[in-house]
Motif scaffolding. Structure first.
Motif, PDB file in Angstrom:
ATOM      1  N   THR A  89       0.837  -1.199   0.000  1.00 24.63           N
ATOM      2  CA  THR A  89       0.000   0.000   0.000  1.00 24.63           C
ATOM      3  C   THR A  89       0.870   1.246   0.000  1.00 24.63           C
ATOM      4  N   PRO A  90       0.812   2.062  -1.037  1.00 26.45           N
ATOM      5  CA  PRO A  90       1.623   3.287  -1.070  1.00 26.45           C
ATOM      6  C   PRO A  90       1.262   4.197   0.101  1.00 26.45           C
ATOM      7  N   GLN A  91       2.250   4.878   0.604  1.00 32.13           N
ATOM      8  CA  GLN A  91       2.034   5.783   1.725  1.00 32.13           C
ATOM      9  C   GLN A  91       1.989   7.232   1.245  1.00 32.13           C
ATOM     10  N   MET A  92       1.135   8.027   1.883  1.00 34.07           N
ATOM     11  CA  MET A  92       1.029   9.437   1.525  1.00 34.07           C
ATOM     12  C   MET A  92       2.226  10.202   2.081  1.00 34.07           C
ATOM     13  N   ASN A  93       2.744  11.109   1.287  1.00 36.81           N
ATOM     14  CA  ASN A  93       3.847  11.950   1.734  1.00 36.81           C
ATOM     15  C   ASN A  93       3.353  12.828   2.889  1.00 36.81           C
ATOM     16  N   PRO A  94       4.046  12.823   4.039  1.00 39.54           N
ATOM     17  CA  PRO A  94       3.575  13.601   5.201  1.00 39.54           C
ATOM     18  C   PRO A  94       3.512  15.102   4.962  1.00 39.54           C
ATOM     19  N   VAL A  95       4.124  15.600   3.898  1.00 42.67           N
ATOM     20  CA  VAL A  95       4.045  17.031   3.611  1.00 42.67           C
ATOM     21  C   VAL A  95       2.607  17.444   3.337  1.00 42.67           C
ATOM     22  N   TYR A  96       1.758  16.475   2.970  1.00 45.21           N
ATOM     23  CA  TYR A  96       0.364  16.779   2.642  1.00 45.21           C
ATOM     24  C   TYR A  96      -0.572  16.684   3.848  1.00 45.21           C
ATOM     25  N   LEU A  97      -0.020  16.475   5.017  1.00 54.05           N
ATOM     26  CA  LEU A  97      -0.852  16.479   6.221  1.00 54.05           C
ATOM     27  C   LEU A  97      -1.251  17.907   6.571  1.00 54.05           C
ATOM     28  N   PRO A  98      -2.401  18.116   7.206  1.00 55.22           N
ATOM     29  CA  PRO A  98      -2.870  19.474   7.531  1.00 55.22           C
ATOM     30  C   PRO A  98      -1.884  20.209   8.440  1.00 55.22           C
ATOM     31  N   GLN A  99      -1.723  21.480   8.171  1.00 57.65           N
ATOM     32  CA  GLN A  99      -0.858  22.293   9.029  1.00 57.65           C
ATOM     33  C   GLN A  99      -1.162  23.773   8.844  1.00 57.65           C
ATOM     34  N   LEU A 100      -0.820  24.548   9.843  1.00 56.75           N
ATOM     35  CA  LEU A 100      -0.998  25.999   9.801  1.00 56.75           C
ATOM     36  C   LEU A 100       0.242  26.597   9.158  1.00 56.75           C
ATOM     37  N   VAL A 101       0.037  27.425   8.130  1.00 55.57           N
ATOM     38  CA  VAL A 101       1.180  27.978   7.396  1.00 55.57           C
ATOM     39  C   VAL A 101       1.000  29.477   7.176  1.00 55.57           C
ATOM     40  N   ASP A 102       2.103  30.122   6.849  1.00 57.86           N
ATOM     41  CA  ASP A 102       2.037  31.518   6.437  1.00 57.86           C
ATOM     42  C   ASP A 102       1.478  31.561   5.013  1.00 57.86           C
ATOM     43  N   TYR A 103       0.581  32.498   4.779  1.00 55.26           N
ATOM     44  CA  TYR A 103      -0.040  32.552   3.452  1.00 55.26           C
ATOM     45  C   TYR A 103      -0.487  33.987   3.169  1.00 55.26           C
ATOM     46  N   ALA A 104       0.252  34.638   2.289  1.00 59.77           N
ATOM     47  CA  ALA A 104      -0.067  36.022   1.925  1.00 59.77           C
ATOM     48  C   ALA A 104      -1.065  36.018   0.773  1.00 59.77           C
TER      49      ALA A 104
END
Length: 243
Positions: A89-104
């Protein structure tokens, strides 16, 4: 020696013989000694009893060892199966997990912005911040861009594949149902946000490992956990920008 004398002598000898015979028959007998051949069966039985007792202990130990071995082998098999499934079973890249980020951005708080090339969905929070989720987007030839609003929300939505999709998949040898009720096996996942009057929507998926890839027919897919979270944060009328 005359005949009378011979008779008397014979009677005396007979009496003596009878007395000795009687003593032999009715006197105290010597102890009986069993020969080795007669005692052997008893000795064998005693040994068998002792061996049986000992064997019982050995059997119990063997059974205990056998149970331990069975448990160990079972645990090994379970671990092997789990490891095999994890590899398959392929695993999802953890970079795509929800997180709070800076966003202009100049968009108002509550706006949803979908960054198709980078496979991210941003929920604008204001003050230069956004909540970012990983998404799956349209495969090559099914990408699109535009601005819509959420017109409907649904929990565990049913699935009615468009006729074009049914025909397209049929040519590939895959037969799609014309209708599938909502549930864990449904590819629409746990929640859906319908976009304007289009056939596109933001929805969950029963294939979370596809998050971060271009795999859909144009819909924006999210992990079930993530789409449930987004579903609770936005309402009908929410602005959705796809770039």
């Amino acid at each position: 020696m005359n005949i009378k004398t011979l008779i008397v002598s014979a009677l005396c000898i007979g009496a003596l013989t009878f007395g000795a015979s009687a003593q032999d028959r009715y006197g105290q007998r010597p102890p009986v000694v069993l020969s080795p051949d007669l005692t052997a069966p008893w000795v064998t039985q005693l040994r068998q009893k002792g061996t049986a007792h000992g064997a019982g202990t050995v059997v119990r130990k063997r059974r205990a060892i056998s149970r331990q071995t069975v448990n160990r082998r079972h645990n090994t098999r379970v671990a092997s199966v789990r490891s095999s499934r994890a590899k398959q079973t392929p695993q999802m890249n953890p970079v795509y997990l929800p997180q709070l980020v800076d966003y202009a951005t100049s968009q108002k708080p509550g706006t949803i912005v979908i960054d198709t090339p980078n496979r991210f969905l941003y929920l604008v929070l204001g003050n230069g911040k956004a909540r970012r989720y990983g998404v799956g987007v349209g495969k090559p030839g099914f990408e699109w861009a535009g601005t819509h609003r959420v017109t409907r929300k649904a929990e565990w939505p049913d699935w009615r594949p468009p006729a074009q999709m049914i025909e397209r998949e049929k040519k590939k040898g895959r037969i799609l149902p014309t209708f599938m009720p909502g549930g864990p096996a449904n590819p629409m996942g746990a929640r859906a946000l319908y976009l304007g009057s289009t056939l596109y929507r933001i929805h969950g998926t029963n294939q979370p490992w596809t998050i971060g890839a271009a795999v859909s027919s144009g819909c924006i897919r999210m992990r079930n956990e993530d789409v449930v979270d987004l579903y609770e944060r936005v309402g009908n009328g929410t602005k959705v920008i796809v770039i």
